[in-house]
Write a protein that holds these residues in place. Structure first.
Motif, PDB file in Angstrom:
ATOM      1  N   ASP A  14      -7.500   2.755   0.829  1.00  0.00           N
ATOM      2  CA  ASP A  14      -6.448   1.779   0.483  1.00  0.00           C
ATOM      3  C   ASP A  14      -6.844   0.343   0.837  1.00  0.00           C
TER       4      ASP A  14
ATOM      5  N   HIS B  61      -7.025   7.901  -4.589  1.00  0.00           N
ATOM      6  CA  HIS B  61      -7.265   8.983  -3.618  1.00  0.00           C
ATOM      7  C   HIS B  61      -7.722  10.267  -4.314  1.00  0.00           C
TER       8      HIS B  61
ATOM      9  N   THR C 239       0.820  -1.224   0.000  1.00  0.00           N
ATOM     10  CA  THR C 239       0.000   0.000   0.000  1.00  0.00           C
ATOM     11  C   THR C 239       0.845   1.262   0.000  1.00  0.00           C
TER      12      THR C 239
ATOM     13  N   HIS D  17      -0.630   5.084  -7.231  1.00  0.00           N
ATOM     14  CA  HIS D  17      -2.079   4.928  -7.073  1.00  0.00           C
ATOM     15  C   HIS D  17      -2.783   6.199  -6.603  1.00  0.00           C
TER      16      HIS D  17
HETATM   17 FE   LIG Z   1      -2.741   5.121  -0.581  1.00  0.00          FE
END
Ligand SMILES: [Fe+2]
Ligand code: FES
Length: 382
Positions: free
Chosen positions: A338, A223, A212, A218
């Protein structure tokens, strides 16, 4: 973090070219799903990394006073570490020598001057030496085995405490950190104050917790409604330190800093500076505080996480609210964005329908982490 080190890292960013491509890893990697889903491989990871290898128990500032303790469970082994009157730390198996009841059941606390078993009251000193078997009227006088607690290896340096669950074989902290001590030592972690630790369980392989945080790639998508506008998604600074690695996520405006004279440069306001202490911990230096994640794998698809926040000085009431709010936010973003995704990834990988995952060149710390685990398993087999 030393100024020269911050300058060195910022220079790498400045020299990395379009889309920060100069920071990419040399090669992408294809990893089989079994790395996350095979129970036999998981058992081997526990044995090699969590039982036989050193793992981070916690920060020195979590147990500053005599009698303070931290406990954990590693590959099923219950561990208890206690600060002694002379300032040293001893680590023992958290199981009474009478009939193996736990001596402490909380993650952290203070045991006072002795350890008293909650089952029949056997009493040990803080180092684990048996002092008394109360109210037994001599009924154990013919026992010939030593009934002191079993000791395990513990070592403390740079404000970090490591244990080796499976044996008393000494731990070399410098070798364990593999060079990360130059940065971590400069953070003076021993001077921080522990604010709070929160514990959760997740339906995913332990490595997905660390995955993560390894990459920034990501952020723009996962997000997009929270932290994405403030952070850079193309760019992560990476360094390897033996098994461990550094992954620095950067704020979107980091290049502004490079417009200043070099002696004024600072990475700290722009970077989420993360040290992955493989296998079980992540130490994160934020501009004004430190966060630590510690993992206890429970099953191939289940993990317990302990998330702690540390402040640079003891907080007053207002500061305490501020730090608590920081921890709320961290757990809110990870817990709602996440980790639910990681749990779905685990489900897909466990289904047997997804044979592999791909770690791209834009994710160098992810590649490093998995290579480190794979190499440790291969070395143990050789
Ligand atoms: Fe994250
Ligand atoms: S199990 Fe601890 S005193 Fe009996």
């Amino acid at each position: 973090m030393r100024h020269e080190r911050q300058v060195e890292l910022l220079k790498r960013v400045g020299a990395s070219g379009d889309h920060f491509a100069g920071l990419h890893a040399p090669q992408s990697v294809v990893q089989p799903a079994s790395a996350y889903a095979d129970p036999e491989r998981f058992a081997e990871e526990l044995r090699v990394l969590f039982r036989n290898g050193p793992t981070l128990l916690g920060l020195s500032c979590e147990m500053p006073s005599p009698g303070d303790y931290l406990s954990t469970v590693l590959d099923g082994i219950p561990i208890l570490a206690v600060r002694q009157a002379d300032g040293s730390v001893r680590a023992m198996i958290n199981a009474c020598r009478h009939r193996a009841a736990p001596l402490v059941t909380e993650r952290a606390g203070n045991i006072g001057r002795s350890i008293v078993c909650g089952y029949h009251g056997w009493t040990y000193d803080t180092g684990g030496t048996l002092l008394a078997r109360p109210l037994s009227a001599g009924a154990f006088d013919d026992v010939t085995i030593t009934c002191d607690l079993h000791r395990v290896a513990v070592a403390e340096q740079y404000g970090l405490i490591f244990v080796r669950a499976g044996s008393a074989e000494p731990i070399d902290v410098d070798a364990t950190l593999g060079g990360a001590q130059d940065d971590l030592g400069a953070f003076r972690l021993d001077t921080y104050t522990h604010i709070e630790t929160r514990t959760n369980e997740w339906a995913m392989n332990w490595k997905l917790v660390l995955d993560t945080f390894t990459e920034s790639y990501h952020i723009r998508w996962l997000h997009k409604n929270t932290i994405a506008p403030a952070f850079n998604s193309d760019c992560v600074i990476y360094d390897g330190f033996g098994r461990n690695c550094l992954s620095v996520g950067l704020r979107a405006n980091v290049l502004d800093e490079l417009a200043k004279p070099e002696d004024e440069w600072s990475l700290l306001p722009y970077g989420t500076i993360q040290y992955f202490l493989v296998p079980n911990a992540l130490v994160v230096h934020q501009l004004d505080h430190v966060e630590v994640w510690r993992l206890e794998p429970l099953d191939v698809g289940r993990v317990r996480t302990h998330t702690s926040i540390f402040a640079p000085e003891p907080p007053d009431e207002r500061a305490l609210k501020y730090w608590t709010r920081n921890l709320d936010l961290l757990l809110q973003v990870t817990g709602t964005e996440d980790f639910p995704t990681m749990e779905r990834i685990q489900a897909a990988l466990s289904s047997g329908a997804v044979p592999e995952v791909v770690y791209g060149r834009i994710e160098p710390p992810l590649i490093h982490f998995h290579r480190a685990v794979d190499e440790a398993l291969a070395a143990a087999e050789a």
